[in-house]
Design a protein around this motif. Structure first.
Motif, PDB file in Angstrom:
ATOM      1  N   VAL A  34      27.950  22.951  75.939  1.00  0.00           N
ATOM      2  CA  VAL A  34      29.374  23.328  75.948  1.00  0.00           C
ATOM      3  C   VAL A  34      30.205  22.072  76.149  1.00  0.00           C
ATOM      4  O   VAL A  34      30.039  21.352  77.134  1.00  0.00           O
ATOM      5  N   LEU A  35      31.128  21.813  75.190  1.00  0.00           N
ATOM      6  CA  LEU A  35      32.024  20.667  75.249  1.00  0.00           C
ATOM      7  C   LEU A  35      33.451  21.157  75.406  1.00  0.00           C
ATOM      8  O   LEU A  35      33.832  22.172  74.815  1.00  0.00           O
ATOM      9  N   ALA A  36      34.247  20.442  76.196  1.00  0.00           N
ATOM     10  CA  ALA A  36      35.657  20.793  76.322  1.00  0.00           C
ATOM     11  C   ALA A  36      36.366  20.552  74.997  1.00  0.00           C
ATOM     12  O   ALA A  36      37.186  21.355  74.553  1.00  0.00           O
ATOM     13  N   GLU A  37      36.066  19.440  74.349  1.00  0.00           N
ATOM     14  CA  GLU A  37      36.541  19.146  73.007  1.00  0.00           C
ATOM     15  C   GLU A  37      35.682  18.030  72.432  1.00  0.00           C
ATOM     16  O   GLU A  37      34.944  17.357  73.170  1.00  0.00           O
ATOM     17  N   LEU A  38      35.795  17.830  71.132  1.00  0.00           N
ATOM     18  CA  LEU A  38      35.052  16.759  70.483  1.00  0.00           C
ATOM     19  C   LEU A  38      36.014  16.028  69.552  1.00  0.00           C
ATOM     20  O   LEU A  38      36.519  16.613  68.591  1.00  0.00           O
ATOM     21  N   ASP A  39      36.274  14.767  69.841  1.00  0.00           N
ATOM     22  CA  ASP A  39      37.228  13.978  69.075  1.00  0.00           C
ATOM     23  C   ASP A  39      36.502  12.846  68.360  1.00  0.00           C
ATOM     24  O   ASP A  39      36.042  11.886  68.996  1.00  0.00           O
ATOM     25  N   LEU A  40      36.391  12.972  67.047  1.00  0.00           N
ATOM     26  CA  LEU A  40      35.757  11.950  66.207  1.00  0.00           C
ATOM     27  C   LEU A  40      36.763  11.324  65.249  1.00  0.00           C
ATOM     28  O   LEU A  40      36.379  10.726  64.250  1.00  0.00           O
ATOM     29  N   SER A  41      38.026  11.478  65.525  1.00  0.00           N
ATOM     30  CA  SER A  41      39.076  11.056  64.604  1.00  0.00           C
ATOM     31  C   SER A  41      39.016   9.557  64.330  1.00  0.00           C
ATOM     32  O   SER A  41      38.864   8.740  65.252  1.00  0.00           O
ATOM     33  N   GLY A  42      39.127   9.208  63.047  1.00  0.00           N
ATOM     34  CA  GLY A  42      39.220   7.810  62.649  1.00  0.00           C
ATOM     35  C   GLY A  42      37.941   7.026  62.698  1.00  0.00           C
ATOM     36  O   GLY A  42      37.948   5.818  62.409  1.00  0.00           O
TER      37      GLY A  42
END
Length: 459
Positions: A34-42
Motif C-alpha cells: 500500500v502506497l500513499a501515492e506514486l510520483d514518477l513524473s518527468g
C-alpha cells in the motif's frame, strides 16, 4: 541519478529503485503493498512493472519516458492516474487497473503496441491528442466517459467498451480503421473523424443475443465524416443526424430496427424515418423524446440524405427500406416546395411563386392519390369514390332516358375499364363530359394502384 541504496539500479523514489520502494511499503490484509501515492513524473525509466498494488492517492507519470515495457496488473488507484505527455517507447500492457478518479493520457506518445483490459475509471478516461503508433486493443473499458478527441491511431484499433455512457470522437484519426463495440447504450458522435480503413460500430454480441435493444450504442451525428467504409451493426440511429456526412450512399446498416418511425395517425403513413425529418417538421406529434435541443437542418439537406440512403438500400436489394426512404425523400420535397411558395409570396415574387405552386400541387395530388406510388389502397379507394360519384351523376343527369343507379353503375364500370371505346348509350351533353372525365381519370388511378402493388410485392 543516484543508485538505489539496496541495489545497483537507479534510485527512483526515496533513494530506492521502484521495486525496492514498493517492497518496503506496508501491506494490507490481502498482502498487497500500500502506497500513499506514486510520483514518477518527468523520469526516464527502463522496464516498469506494477503488480498487485494499492495506491491510496494519485499515480503520477506526467511527462515520464518509459524506455522499456510498461506492465500494470491488478492495481488499485484511489485518486487519479496521470500519464499526460508521457512517452512509451516499448510495449504497454495494462490489465485490472481500477482508478478512483480520472485516467489521463492526454498528448501521450505510444510508439509500440498497446493492450488495455479491464480498466475501470470512475472519472473521465482521456486519450485526447494521444498518438498510437502501434496496434491498439482495448477490452472491457469502464469509465464515466471516454475522450478520444484528436487522438491518432496509426494502425487498426479494436475498442471493446463496457459501461461507458459517452465517447467523444471529434476529429479523431483512425488511419487503418477501427472496430468499436459497446456493451451498453454508449452515446457517440462522429464529427470530422478520419476513417482511413474499413470500420465498424456495433453492439456487443451478448446484447444482440439477448435482444437488449435498449443497450445498443446510440449514434448522434456524422458531421464531416466519410462513411464509405463504415458498417453499423445494431446501432440506435433514432436520434442520428446525417447532415454533413460524406458518401452516405456507401454506408452499410445491418439492422432494420435501427431507425426511427413516423407517429401513428390517419393521414400519417407508418414508415421508417430519419430523426432530422422530425426536427424539420417541428410539430408536437413529430417531436423527438427528451430534450433534443438540436437545430433543425434544412429541408434540402434531409431530402439529400433520404436520397443517399435510398441508393444504399437499393444497392443492397432491400426494397422495403428503399421504399420508405423514397417516401421520406418525396415528403421533404413537398414540404420544401410549400415553404418556397410561402417565401416567394412574402417576397412578392409572383412568377416564382406560381411556378413553384404548380409543382407543389402536382406532388400533393401524387401524395393524396397514391402515397407517391407506394400506397395502393389510396388509389383504389379514390377510384371507387370516383366510380360511385360518376354513377350517381350519370343516373341523375347523364342519360337521355331515365336510368336506375344499378344500370348506371354497370355502365360506369365499363366506361372506367376502357380508354378509347365509344359510348353505346345515348347520353346528354352533361353525360358526355362525365364519361370523358371518367375515361381519363379511372385508368390513371388504376395504373397508380397497380404500380403501388408492384412496389409492395417487390419488398
Amino acid at each position: 541519478m543516484a543508485n538505489c541504496v539496496q541495489c545497483s539500479n537507479e534510485a527512483v523514489v526515496d533513494e530506492r529503485c521502484l521495486a525496492h520502494h514498493i517492497e518496503n511499503c506496508p501491506t494490507d490484509e490481502n498482502d498487497r503493498p500500500v502506497l500513499a501515492e506514486l510520483d514518477l513524473s518527468g523520469l526516464r525509466l527502463d522496464e516498469v512493472q506494477l503488480t498487485n498494488l494499492v495506491i491510496t492517492g494519485d499515480l503520477k507519470c506526467a511527462g515520464t519516458v518509459f524506455r522499456g515495457t510498461l506492465r500494470i496488473r491488478e492495481v488499485t488507484v484511489g485518486g487519479l492516474a496521470d500519464f499526460n505527455n508521457a512517452q512509451m517507447q516499448a510495449y504497454v500492457s495494462i490489465s485490472g487497473l481500477a482508478v478512483g478518479g480520472a485516467l489521463r493520457m492526454r498528448d501521450a506518445l505510444l510508439e509500440r503496441d498497446v493492450y488495455l483490459s479491464r480498466v475501470a475509471s470512475e472519472g473521465v478516461t482521456t486519450l485526447a491528442r494521444a498518438t498510437f503508433a502501434g496496434s491498439v486493443e482495448i477490452d472491457g473499458l469502464q469509465a464515466h466517459s471516454l475522450d478520444l478527441r484528436r487522438a491518432t491511431f496509426q494502425h487498426r484499433a479494436l475498442l471493446q467498451l463496457g459501461a461507458v455512457p459517452r465517447v467523444y470522437l471529434q476529429r479523431s484519426g483512425f488511419q487503418r480503421g477501427v472496430r468499436l463495440t459497446c456493451a451498453g447504450p454508449t452515446r457517440l458522435d462522429l464529427v470530422e473523424v478520419d476513417l482511413g480503413g474499413p470500420s465498424a460500430i456495433a453492439a456487443a454480441a451478448s446484447t444482440v443475443e439477448a435482444w437488449r435493444m435498449q443497450d445498443r450504442p446510440v449514434l448522434g451525428r456524422t458531421l464531416g465524416t466519410d462513411l464509405s467504409q463504415v458498417r453499423l451493426s445494431y446501432v440506435d440511429l433514432s436520434e442520428c443526424s446525417f447532415t454533413g456526412a460524406h458518401h452516405l450512399d456507401k454506408l452499410t446498416v445491418d439492422d432494420w430496427h435501427s431507425w426511427r418511425t413516423s407517429p401513428r395517425g390517419l393521414w400519417v403513413t407508418h414508415r421508417v424515418t430519419l430523426a432530422d425529418e422530425h426536427r424539420v417538421r417541428g410539430h408536437a406529434r413529430w417531436a423527438l423524446p427528451g430534450a433534443d435541443g438540436r437545430e433543425a437542418p434544412s429541408v434540402d439537406s434531409v431530402q439529400t440524405d433520404y436520397h443517399s440512403l435510398r441508393s444504399m438500400m437499393q444497392d443492397r436489394k432491400d426494397q422495403r427500406a428503399a421504399s420508405d426512404f423514397y417516401y421520406g425523400e418525396m415528403e421533404m420535397r413537398r414540404i420544401g416546395l410549400r415553404r418556397s411558395v410561402r417565401a416567394d409570396l412574402r417576397a412578392r415574387d409572383w412568377r416564382a411563386a406560381f411556378s413553384t405552386l404548380g409543382e407543389w400541387l402536382l406532388l400533393c395530388l401524387y401524395w393524396l392519390l397514391s402515397g407517391y406510388g407506394q400506397r395502393a389502397w389510396r388509389a383504389f379507394v379514390t377510384l371507387g369514390l370516383v366510380v360511385a360519384a360518376a354513377s350517381a351523376a350519370l343516373a341523375r343527369w347523364g342519360f337521355q332516358t331515365p336510368t336506375g343507379y344499378g344500370d348506371s353503375l354497370r355502365y360506369t364500370l365499363r366506361a372506367a375499364s376502357t380508354l378509347l371505346r365509344g359510348s353505346d348509350v345515348a347520353l346528354t351533353p352533361t353525360g358526355d363530359w362525365i364519361e370523358l372525365v371518367l375515361r381519363l381519370i379511372a385508368p390513371l388511378l388504376l395504373a397508380l394502384g397497380l404500380l403501388a402493388i408492384r412496389e409492395r410485392v417487390r419488398r
